[in-house]
Design an enzyme around this catalytic site. Structure first.
Site, PDB file in Angstrom:
ATOM      1  N   ASP A  54     -16.962 -23.961   4.345  1.00 14.19           N
ATOM      2  CA  ASP A  54     -18.140 -23.131   4.568  1.00 14.19           C
ATOM      3  C   ASP A  54     -19.300 -23.532   3.669  1.00 14.19           C
ATOM      4  O   ASP A  54     -20.453 -23.517   4.076  1.00 14.19           O
ATOM      5  CB  ASP A  54     -17.787 -21.654   4.336  1.00 14.19           C
ATOM      6  N   GLU A  76     -14.723  -3.696   9.020  1.00 13.85           N
ATOM      7  CA  GLU A  76     -13.308  -3.899   9.374  1.00 13.85           C
ATOM      8  C   GLU A  76     -12.740  -4.989   8.490  1.00 13.85           C
ATOM      9  O   GLU A  76     -13.495  -5.815   7.963  1.00 13.85           O
ATOM     10  CB  GLU A  76     -13.206  -4.354  10.843  1.00 13.85           C
ATOM     11  N   ASP A 110     -11.049 -23.085   3.395  1.00  8.23           N
ATOM     12  CA  ASP A 110     -12.113 -22.583   4.268  1.00  8.23           C
ATOM     13  C   ASP A 110     -13.406 -22.443   3.480  1.00  8.23           C
ATOM     14  O   ASP A 110     -14.489 -22.728   3.974  1.00  8.23           O
ATOM     15  CB  ASP A 110     -11.734 -21.205   4.813  1.00  8.23           C
ATOM     16  N   THR A 111     -13.262 -21.986   2.214  1.00  8.61           N
ATOM     17  CA  THR A 111     -14.455 -21.743   1.408  1.00  8.61           C
ATOM     18  C   THR A 111     -15.231 -23.041   1.223  1.00  8.61           C
ATOM     19  O   THR A 111     -16.441 -23.074   1.367  1.00  8.61           O
ATOM     20  CB  THR A 111     -14.058 -21.180   0.031  1.00  8.61           C
ATOM     21  N   LYS A 112     -14.501 -24.105   0.913  1.00 10.66           N
ATOM     22  CA  LYS A 112     -15.186 -25.374   0.679  1.00 10.66           C
ATOM     23  C   LYS A 112     -15.863 -25.838   1.981  1.00 10.66           C
ATOM     24  O   LYS A 112     -17.002 -26.301   1.968  1.00 10.66           O
ATOM     25  CB  LYS A 112     -14.188 -26.416   0.174  1.00 10.66           C
ATOM     26  N   SER A 167     -18.211 -16.976  16.988  1.00  9.54           N
ATOM     27  CA  SER A 167     -17.620 -16.768  15.658  1.00  9.54           C
ATOM     28  C   SER A 167     -18.616 -15.925  14.844  1.00  9.54           C
ATOM     29  O   SER A 167     -19.623 -15.463  15.381  1.00  9.54           O
ATOM     30  CB  SER A 167     -17.260 -18.104  15.034  1.00  9.54           C
ATOM     31  N   LEU A 168     -18.327 -15.696  13.589  1.00 12.90           N
ATOM     32  CA  LEU A 168     -19.197 -14.835  12.780  1.00 12.90           C
ATOM     33  C   LEU A 168     -19.948 -15.666  11.757  1.00 12.90           C
ATOM     34  O   LEU A 168     -19.413 -16.646  11.236  1.00 12.90           O
ATOM     35  CB  LEU A 168     -18.352 -13.800  12.035  1.00 12.90           C
ATOM     36  N   GLU A 191      -6.928 -10.579  16.773  1.00 15.30           N
ATOM     37  CA  GLU A 191      -6.488 -11.616  15.841  1.00 15.30           C
ATOM     38  C   GLU A 191      -4.960 -11.599  15.757  1.00 15.30           C
ATOM     39  O   GLU A 191      -4.366 -10.569  15.430  1.00 15.30           O
ATOM     40  CB  GLU A 191      -7.097 -11.311  14.454  1.00 15.30           C
ATOM     41  N   CYS A 211      12.089 -29.088 -30.293  1.00 17.04           N
ATOM     42  CA  CYS A 211      13.177 -29.264 -31.259  1.00 17.04           C
ATOM     43  C   CYS A 211      14.125 -30.413 -30.921  1.00 17.04           C
ATOM     44  O   CYS A 211      15.006 -30.753 -31.709  1.00 17.04           O
ATOM     45  CB  CYS A 211      13.967 -27.958 -31.404  1.00 17.04           C
ATOM     46  N   CYS A 250      15.272 -24.174 -23.249  1.00 18.00           N
ATOM     47  CA  CYS A 250      15.785 -24.654 -24.524  1.00 18.00           C
ATOM     48  C   CYS A 250      16.570 -23.471 -25.090  1.00 18.00           C
ATOM     49  O   CYS A 250      16.029 -22.372 -25.241  1.00 18.00           O
ATOM     50  CB  CYS A 250      14.627 -25.015 -25.459  1.00 18.00           C
ATOM     51  N   LYS A 279     -16.974 -13.191   2.965  1.00 18.09           N
ATOM     52  CA  LYS A 279     -15.742 -13.931   2.642  1.00 18.09           C
ATOM     53  C   LYS A 279     -15.374 -13.714   1.177  1.00 18.09           C
ATOM     54  O   LYS A 279     -16.227 -13.897   0.300  1.00 18.09           O
ATOM     55  CB  LYS A 279     -15.967 -15.419   2.879  1.00 18.09           C
ATOM     56  N   LYS A 331     -11.158  -8.454   7.727  1.00 27.05           N
ATOM     57  CA  LYS A 331     -11.168  -9.739   8.439  1.00 27.05           C
ATOM     58  C   LYS A 331      -9.763 -10.338   8.335  1.00 27.05           C
ATOM     59  O   LYS A 331      -9.378 -10.877   7.304  1.00 27.05           O
ATOM     60  CB  LYS A 331     -12.215 -10.680   7.836  1.00 27.05           C
ATOM     61  N   ASP A 368      -6.736 -12.698   8.595  1.00 32.81           N
ATOM     62  CA  ASP A 368      -6.691 -14.154   8.505  1.00 32.81           C
ATOM     63  C   ASP A 368      -5.637 -14.714   9.451  1.00 32.81           C
ATOM     64  O   ASP A 368      -4.495 -14.977   9.080  1.00 32.81           O
ATOM     65  CB  ASP A 368      -6.387 -14.574   7.062  1.00 32.81           C
TER      66      ASP A 368
HETATM   67  S1  IVH Z   1     -15.303  -9.726  15.358  1.00 33.47           S
HETATM   68  C1  IVH Z   1     -18.352 -12.220  17.959  1.00 33.47           C
HETATM   69  N1  IVH Z   1     -13.565  -8.564  13.845  1.00 33.47           N
HETATM   70  O1  IVH Z   1     -12.998 -13.877  12.404  1.00 33.47           O
HETATM   71  C2  IVH Z   1     -17.289 -12.464  16.956  1.00 33.47           C
HETATM   72  N2  IVH Z   1     -13.465 -10.928  14.041  1.00 33.47           N
HETATM   73  O2  IVH Z   1     -15.305 -15.997  12.053  1.00 33.47           O
HETATM   74  C3  IVH Z   1     -16.405 -11.305  16.971  1.00 33.47           C
HETATM   75  N3  IVH Z   1     -11.658 -11.955  12.773  1.00 33.47           N
HETATM   76  O3  IVH Z   1     -13.133 -15.672  15.391  1.00 33.47           O
HETATM   77  C4  IVH Z   1     -15.456 -11.353  15.894  1.00 33.47           C
HETATM   78  N4  IVH Z   1     -10.818 -10.111  11.944  1.00 33.47           N
HETATM   79  O4  IVH Z   1     -10.916 -14.642  14.711  1.00 33.47           O
HETATM   80  C5  IVH Z   1     -14.024  -9.728  14.325  1.00 33.47           C
HETATM   81  N5  IVH Z   1     -12.062  -7.374  12.547  1.00 33.47           N
HETATM   82  C6  IVH Z   1     -12.503  -8.540  13.033  1.00 33.47           C
HETATM   83  C7  IVH Z   1     -11.887  -9.769  12.717  1.00 33.47           C
HETATM   84  C8  IVH Z   1     -12.412 -10.945  13.234  1.00 33.47           C
HETATM   85  C9  IVH Z   1     -10.699 -11.424  12.012  1.00 33.47           C
HETATM   86  C10 IVH Z   1     -11.845 -13.408  13.011  1.00 33.47           C
HETATM   87  C11 IVH Z   1     -11.966 -13.775  14.463  1.00 33.47           C
HETATM   88  C12 IVH Z   1     -13.244 -14.544  14.585  1.00 33.47           C
HETATM   89  C13 IVH Z   1     -13.500 -14.923  13.166  1.00 33.47           C
HETATM   90  C14 IVH Z   1     -14.985 -15.047  12.978  1.00 33.47           C
END
Ligand code: IVH
Length: 696
Positions: free
Chosen positions: A38, A114, A34-36, A83-84, A171, A435, A450, A338, A116, A118
């Protein structure tokens, strides 16, 4: 004029990112981290921002999400599932804070942080309090209906505590343990399939002779690369029976249009309805405290039973959230930090086989040098023969190397699609590379050993371990010097270290008077090492620093330790059959007993001393840091405190016992003063630490 190079780079990035998205969302089989992804995505965003005329219609930046599978029925998200935005550094986060304050024209913002999780985002709808539809995020506008599969999640109520009509977002994830069990099960199933396939092969041989139709072999199921992929694969199983066996779980992080005033109240409301929320969230009034919270979880995420890939930072006040609004892709009032997941791509140059102090043979990948957070990596562990064979790694292969903090780099994946067609399968050696004795496989662990006690490399490694920092800490005596002393017949065992004379040392390459004196002083000083260090330095297989401490507390001196019994050992904290057996075996070997008696004769015979930790002012106390420490890192200071029984937390509250301040302390110090919490300067802190450690 348009720069051709930029145009070409943009086109390339769009192509590559689109391919990766397809692998990620559609095939559930991402080829890069994911990092790459991003990082590449950010690069594309930047190029497009500077050259808007080059933005392509199919650019991933122009979509909310990605394609969806055809198997499931579709559902439209009336409120888009955004998404974020991502941040990768503390500086990015400070910028985020600054921008928000500027846009809202407010100086004090309250954030809620909060974890995140996975996993994969889902939307769940309840009608009159009854779960009636659940869907995946899909492209953010249209998702796949997965109601049946979601209903198999034990922790998710099918009926709420109140008869509400609501939609919630959360999630879905697979706990680490369930992930391991699932892969274990797949492995076992594959073994059965392999047996079945052998039978098929035999039958096919006969059929071939008789000119009959051949039977197809059964396909092996590939293992899941990580819990996220396993969760995603499980929730999108068309057969909900399979989904239900996967032990999925869920955290809800949002109730849509809940009419609450803050995100915290939104979470509490979700909890009241009976929905599972993650309780590790925290409110902060200051972005610097957010950074501490991030640090805390970066260091402690391994203790969670599920994976997190970062921290989500949201403005707590919903009115302020609404004032800022969203872009087409993500809210402006939130971002995610991240964690650096250090996965990089490089090439395998060669493989060497190292012999450890226990005789264990470890295949080591020699890599084309790569930079991972400032340090150059040239080697990575391949763990053991089985892992090496499963990877089917070959010279010249393109490989993914993973480096987590303080952990030896590992090769996690071979990108076979880039393989040279002429490459050959590597064969694990049958004889010891040092040896020449035939190697043996340990059936319990699959490691290759060994077993020759006279093996040169094995004995050198024993001495290196004995003199290492966490063992007897003989300063100045590096791996190279030990090898030279050994090869020149000056030392054969660790006991010989104590017989070395200055003239012996001066015989070796690049050894000057100064270094020789330092080594001799350090060897002399090592004679007063504590009992746990001496036990650890013996290099008993499976016995680490923690177990050595437990052994020293239990047996008090070496004589008692020599006479330990299996049953006693087994009853010690965290000692299992394997470790207890390993200790008893070690002590049954004459040469090991001779070694310990020789050490005692040399005066290395420490008595266990109950240390003064319990009397320290930090014992069982909660401590908070503020400001920058000038001498050591926060992490080091934190682990020093934890070693003496303290708990370190990130915010000042009524549970805080002490606050330690460094340079430019933040508002935490002001708060602590108001709350009349004990305040300690960085210098006072070191003084107290050194007093405690000297008494140990
Ligand atoms: S809030 C408007 N809170 O991260 C977006 N997302 O890249 C609201 N995720 O698609 C997302 N933990 O699947 C929120 N505590 C958390 C989360 C969370 C995991 C995921 C979620 C979202 C992705 C965003």
């Amino acid at each position: 004029m348009i720069n051709k190079k930029i145009k070409f780079e943009i086109e390339n990035l769009v192509k590559v990112l689109n391919e990766y998205s397809y692998q990620y969302y559609v095939e559930d089989n991402p080829k890069i981290s994911d990092t790459k992804y991003d990082i590449l995505y950010k690069r594309l965003e930047k190029l497009e921002k500077d050259n808007p005329e080059l933005i392509k219609r199919n650019s991933p930046t122009q979509r909310v999400g990605d394609k969806i599978l055809n198997k499931f029925r579709k559902a439209k998200h009336t409120v888009p599932m955004l998404s974020l935005s991502n941040t990768f550094s503390k500086e990015d986060l400070l910028k985020f804070d600054k921008k928000i304050k500027k846009n809202l024209n407010i100086n004090n913002i309250e954030y809620i942080c909060e974890l995140k999780i996975d996993g994969l985002a889902v939307s769940i709808k309840y009608k009159d309090g009854i779960l009636y539809e659940a869907s995946t995020r899909g492209d953010g506008k249209i998702g796949e209906i997965i109601t049946e599969n979601i209903s198999t999640i034990f922790s998710l109520p099918k009926e709420l505590n109140r008869k509400e009509n609501i939609e919630v977002r959360g999630e879905v994830y697979l706990p680490k343990k369930s992930f391991e069990l699932l892969n274990e099960e797949i492995k076992n199933n594959n073994k059965k399939i392999e047996i079945e396939n052998e039978k098929i092969e035999k039958e096919n041989k006969i059929k071939k002779l008789k000119n009959l139709n051949l039977i197809n072999k059964i396909k092996l199921q590939p293992l899941f690369a990580n819990p996220r992929n396993a969760a995603s694969g499980s929730i999108r199983q068309l057969d909900s029976k399979i989904s239900s066996q996967r032990k999925l779980s869920i955290f809800i992080y949002n109730v849509i249009d809940s009419n609450q005033k803050t995100q915290e109240e939104n979470l509490i409301y979700a909890k009241k309805l009976g929905l599972p929320i993650n309780s590790n969230y925290k409110i902060f009034k200051n972005i610097n405290d957010v950074l501490n919270y991030i640090d805390y979880w970066e260091n402690n995420k391994q203790n969670l039973t599920y994976d997190i890939d970062g921290i989500v930072i949201k403005i707590n006040d919903i009115k302020l959230q609404d004032m800022l609004g969203n872009t087409i892709k993500s809210p402006k009032w939130a971002t995610s930090y991240k964690f650096p997941e250090q996965e990089l791509v490089t090439k395998l140059v060669d493989i060497t086989y190292s012999v450890g102090r226990t005789g264990m043979i470890t295949p080591v990948a020699i890599l084309e040098p790569i930079e991972i957070s400032g340090s150059t990596i040239t080697k990575a562990s391949l763990h053991n023969k089985d892992v090496m064979e499963k990877l089917d790694i070959r010279i010249g292969d393109t490989v993914i190397v993973k480096k987590a903090a303080e952990i030896i780099p590992k090769v996690v994946k071979v990108m076979k699609e880039f393989r040279n067609k002429n490459s050959k399968t590597l064969v694990f050696p049958i004889k010891c590379p040092s040896c020449g004795q035939m190697l043996k496989k340990d059936e319990d662990t699959s490691f290759i050993f060994c077993t020759n006690n006279k093996c040169k490399q094995k004995n050198i490694k024993k001495i290196i371990h004995f003199s290492s920092k966490n063992a007897m800490n003989i300063e100045g005596l590096g791996d190279k010097q030990v090898e030279l002393l050994f090869s020149n017949n000056i030392i054969k065992t660790v006991v010989d270290l104590y017989k070395i004379k200055k003239e012996d040392l001066l015989k070796i390459d690049r050894m000057g008077e100064k270094l020789a004196t330092k080594i001799l002083d350090s060897i002399e000083k090592s004679k007063i090492s504590s009992l746990d260090k001496v036990i650890y330095s013996l290099g008993i297989p499976n016995v680490g620093e923690k177990s050595s401490k437990t052994l020293s507390e239990k047996y008090k001196n070496l004589q008692n330790f020599i006479n330990c019994r299996f049953e006693e050992l087994k009853n010690l904290d965290d000692f299992g059959d394997i470790m207890s057996n390993s200790i008893v075996n070690f002590l049954h070997q004459e040469e090991n007993l001779n070694l310990i008696t020789d050490l005692i004769k040399l005066g290395i015979n420490p008595e266990y001393k109950d240390n003064n930790i319990k009397n320290s002012i930090f014992y069982k106390k909660e401590v908070v840091f503020t400001g920058k420490l000038s001498l050591i890192t926060r992490n080091k200071a934190k682990s020093a405190l934890e070693k003496i029984g303290a708990r370190v937390s990130s915010s000042v509250n009524n549970k805080t016992d002490y606050i330690i301040y460094g340079e430019k302390p933040g508002t935490k110090l002001e708060k602590a003063k108001l709350m009349k919490i004990n305040i300690i300067s960085e210098q006072e802190f070191y003084k107290i630490l050194s007093e405690i450690n000297n008494e140990k």
